[in-house]
Design a protein around this motif. Sequence first.
Motif, PDB file in Angstrom:
ATOM      1  N   SER A  15      69.547  66.790  39.724  1.00 45.69           N
ATOM      2  CA  SER A  15      69.133  68.194  39.787  1.00 45.69           C
ATOM      3  C   SER A  15      67.958  68.418  40.735  1.00 45.69           C
ATOM      4  CB  SER A  15      68.799  68.725  38.393  1.00 45.69           C
ATOM      5  OG  SER A  15      67.739  67.994  37.836  1.00 45.69           O
ATOM      6  N   GLY A  16      67.076  67.437  40.851  1.00 47.31           N
ATOM      7  CA  GLY A  16      65.947  67.556  41.773  1.00 47.31           C
ATOM      8  C   GLY A  16      66.346  67.325  43.221  1.00 47.31           C
ATOM      9  N   GLY A  17      67.523  66.717  43.424  1.00 42.49           N
ATOM     10  CA  GLY A  17      68.035  66.506  44.769  1.00 42.49           C
ATOM     11  C   GLY A  17      67.486  65.291  45.488  1.00 42.49           C
ATOM     12  N   ALA A  18      66.551  64.553  44.882  1.00 46.27           N
ATOM     13  CA  ALA A  18      65.919  63.423  45.564  1.00 46.27           C
ATOM     14  C   ALA A  18      66.706  62.127  45.401  1.00 46.27           C
ATOM     15  CB  ALA A  18      64.506  63.225  45.030  1.00 46.27           C
ATOM     16  N   ALA A  19      67.656  62.104  44.485  1.00 38.60           N
ATOM     17  CA  ALA A  19      68.391  60.872  44.216  1.00 38.60           C
ATOM     18  C   ALA A  19      69.833  61.195  43.855  1.00 38.60           C
ATOM     19  CB  ALA A  19      67.728  60.106  43.077  1.00 38.60           C
ATOM     20  N   PHE A  20      70.650  60.157  43.864  1.00 39.85           N
ATOM     21  CA  PHE A  20      72.036  60.254  43.425  1.00 39.85           C
ATOM     22  C   PHE A  20      72.195  59.305  42.250  1.00 39.85           C
ATOM     23  CE2 PHE A  20      72.093  61.750  47.692  1.00 39.85           C
ATOM     24  CZ  PHE A  20      73.116  62.672  47.760  1.00 39.85           C
ATOM     25  N   LEU A  21      72.978  59.718  41.249  1.00 43.24           N
ATOM     26  CA  LEU A  21      73.131  58.931  40.031  1.00 43.24           C
ATOM     27  C   LEU A  21      74.603  58.626  39.781  1.00 43.24           C
ATOM     28  CD1 LEU A  21      71.932  57.752  37.371  1.00 43.24           C
ATOM     29  CD2 LEU A  21      72.286  60.026  36.380  1.00 43.24           C
ATOM     30  N   HIS A  22      74.888  57.356  39.598  1.00 48.17           N
ATOM     31  CA  HIS A  22      76.206  56.929  39.116  1.00 48.17           C
ATOM     32  C   HIS A  22      76.012  56.690  37.628  1.00 48.17           C
ATOM     33  CE1 HIS A  22      80.002  54.755  38.750  1.00 48.17           C
ATOM     34  NE2 HIS A  22      79.322  53.875  38.034  1.00 48.17           N
ATOM     35  N   ASP A  23      76.745  57.392  36.793  1.00 55.77           N
ATOM     36  CA  ASP A  23      76.581  57.316  35.336  1.00 55.77           C
ATOM     37  C   ASP A  23      77.973  57.361  34.724  1.00 55.77           C
ATOM     38  OD1 ASP A  23      75.630  57.370  32.747  1.00 55.77           O
ATOM     39  OD2 ASP A  23      74.734  59.355  32.894  1.00 55.77           O
ATOM     40  N   ASN A  24      78.532  56.183  34.411  1.00 56.61           N
ATOM     41  CA  ASN A  24      79.908  56.117  33.986  1.00 56.61           C
ATOM     42  C   ASN A  24      80.077  54.992  32.963  1.00 56.61           C
ATOM     43  OD1 ASN A  24      82.645  56.550  33.909  1.00 56.61           O
ATOM     44  ND2 ASN A  24      83.087  55.545  35.847  1.00 56.61           N
ATOM     45  N   ILE A  25      80.825  55.241  31.908  1.00 52.83           N
ATOM     46  CA  ILE A  25      81.134  54.186  30.943  1.00 52.83           C
ATOM     47  C   ILE A  25      82.403  53.501  31.420  1.00 52.83           C
ATOM     48  CG2 ILE A  25      81.761  53.636  28.568  1.00 52.83           C
ATOM     49  CD1 ILE A  25      80.065  55.991  27.665  1.00 52.83           C
ATOM     50  N   LEU A  26      82.288  52.219  31.743  1.00 51.76           N
ATOM     51  CA  LEU A  26      83.427  51.455  32.236  1.00 51.76           C
ATOM     52  C   LEU A  26      84.330  51.048  31.082  1.00 51.76           C
ATOM     53  CD1 LEU A  26      81.529  49.207  34.795  1.00 51.76           C
ATOM     54  CD2 LEU A  26      82.657  51.394  35.197  1.00 51.76           C
ATOM     55  N   THR A  27      85.578  50.805  31.370  1.00 55.48           N
ATOM     56  CA  THR A  27      86.553  50.430  30.355  1.00 55.48           C
ATOM     57  C   THR A  27      86.060  49.236  29.536  1.00 55.48           C
ATOM     58  OG1 THR A  27      88.334  51.181  31.803  1.00 55.48           O
ATOM     59  CG2 THR A  27      88.954  49.741  29.986  1.00 55.48           C
ATOM     60  N   GLY A  28      86.031  49.403  28.236  1.00 59.71           N
ATOM     61  CA  GLY A  28      85.619  48.333  27.336  1.00 59.71           C
ATOM     62  C   GLY A  28      84.119  48.210  27.122  1.00 59.71           C
ATOM     63  N   ALA A  29      83.322  49.016  27.809  1.00 62.32           N
ATOM     64  CA  ALA A  29      81.862  48.944  27.665  1.00 62.32           C
ATOM     65  C   ALA A  29      81.391  49.917  26.584  1.00 62.32           C
ATOM     66  CB  ALA A  29      81.180  49.259  28.987  1.00 62.32           C
ATOM     67  N   ASN A  30      80.247  49.604  25.989  1.00 61.67           N
ATOM     68  CA  ASN A  30      79.657  50.483  24.980  1.00 61.67           C
ATOM     69  C   ASN A  30      78.586  51.394  25.554  1.00 61.67           C
ATOM     70  OD1 ASN A  30      81.209  49.336  22.937  1.00 61.67           O
ATOM     71  ND2 ASN A  30      79.752  47.683  22.655  1.00 61.67           N
ATOM     72  N   ALA A  31      77.985  50.982  26.659  1.00 68.50           N
ATOM     73  CA  ALA A  31      76.891  51.746  27.267  1.00 68.50           C
ATOM     74  C   ALA A  31      77.308  52.150  28.681  1.00 68.50           C
ATOM     75  CB  ALA A  31      75.626  50.894  27.315  1.00 68.50           C
ATOM     76  N   PRO A  32      76.737  53.239  29.202  1.00 65.78           N
ATOM     77  CA  PRO A  32      77.081  53.663  30.563  1.00 65.78           C
ATOM     78  C   PRO A  32      76.438  52.776  31.625  1.00 65.78           C
ATOM     79  CG  PRO A  32      75.490  55.166  29.610  1.00 65.78           C
ATOM     80  CD  PRO A  32      75.845  54.185  28.540  1.00 65.78           C
ATOM     81  N   CYS A  33      77.160  52.595  32.694  1.00 68.64           N
ATOM     82  CA  CYS A  33      76.630  51.920  33.879  1.00 68.64           C
ATOM     83  C   CYS A  33      75.865  52.985  34.661  1.00 68.64           C
ATOM     84  CB  CYS A  33      77.784  51.366  34.720  1.00 68.64           C
ATOM     85  SG  CYS A  33      77.255  50.748  36.327  1.00 68.64           S
ATOM     86  N   ARG A  34      74.563  52.812  34.785  1.00 69.56           N
ATOM     87  CA  ARG A  34      73.733  53.797  35.492  1.00 69.56           C
ATOM     88  C   ARG A  34      73.107  53.138  36.716  1.00 69.56           C
ATOM     89  NH1 ARG A  34      71.943  55.571  29.995  1.00 69.56           N
ATOM     90  NH2 ARG A  34      73.092  57.486  29.641  1.00 69.56           N
ATOM     91  N   LEU A  35      73.388  53.705  37.875  1.00 63.94           N
ATOM     92  CA  LEU A  35      72.812  53.239  39.135  1.00 63.94           C
ATOM     93  C   LEU A  35      72.165  54.427  39.825  1.00 63.94           C
ATOM     94  CD1 LEU A  35      75.861  51.150  40.395  1.00 63.94           C
ATOM     95  CD2 LEU A  35      73.793  50.266  39.320  1.00 63.94           C
TER      96      LEU A  35
END
Length: 80
Positions: A15-35
């Motif tokens: 929302s601030g525009g300064a960064a990009f976020l990858h936020d996705n729960i991969l198949t079989g994972a319990n927590a989201p992969c955040r980059l």
Amino acid sequence: SYHIASFLGYATRTSGGAAFLHDNILTGANAPCRLVFRFEGKRLSIEDLGNGFACRFGARAHANFEVQKISDTAEFESRW
């Protein structure tokens, strides 16, 4: 031994525009992969927020690094 980390997918501008976020729960994972990707001048920094396991990275593999732009041309090669 060696440790490998790779990622494939999309990142959305924060929302601030300064960064990009990858936020996705991969198949079989319990927590989201955040980059988090940040572009500053000719540099790109990537941070995995300490959740490499959720991103399916190998043991002790992380995506915390900075790269510097050296060209306007992208070159990719298959390593597998």
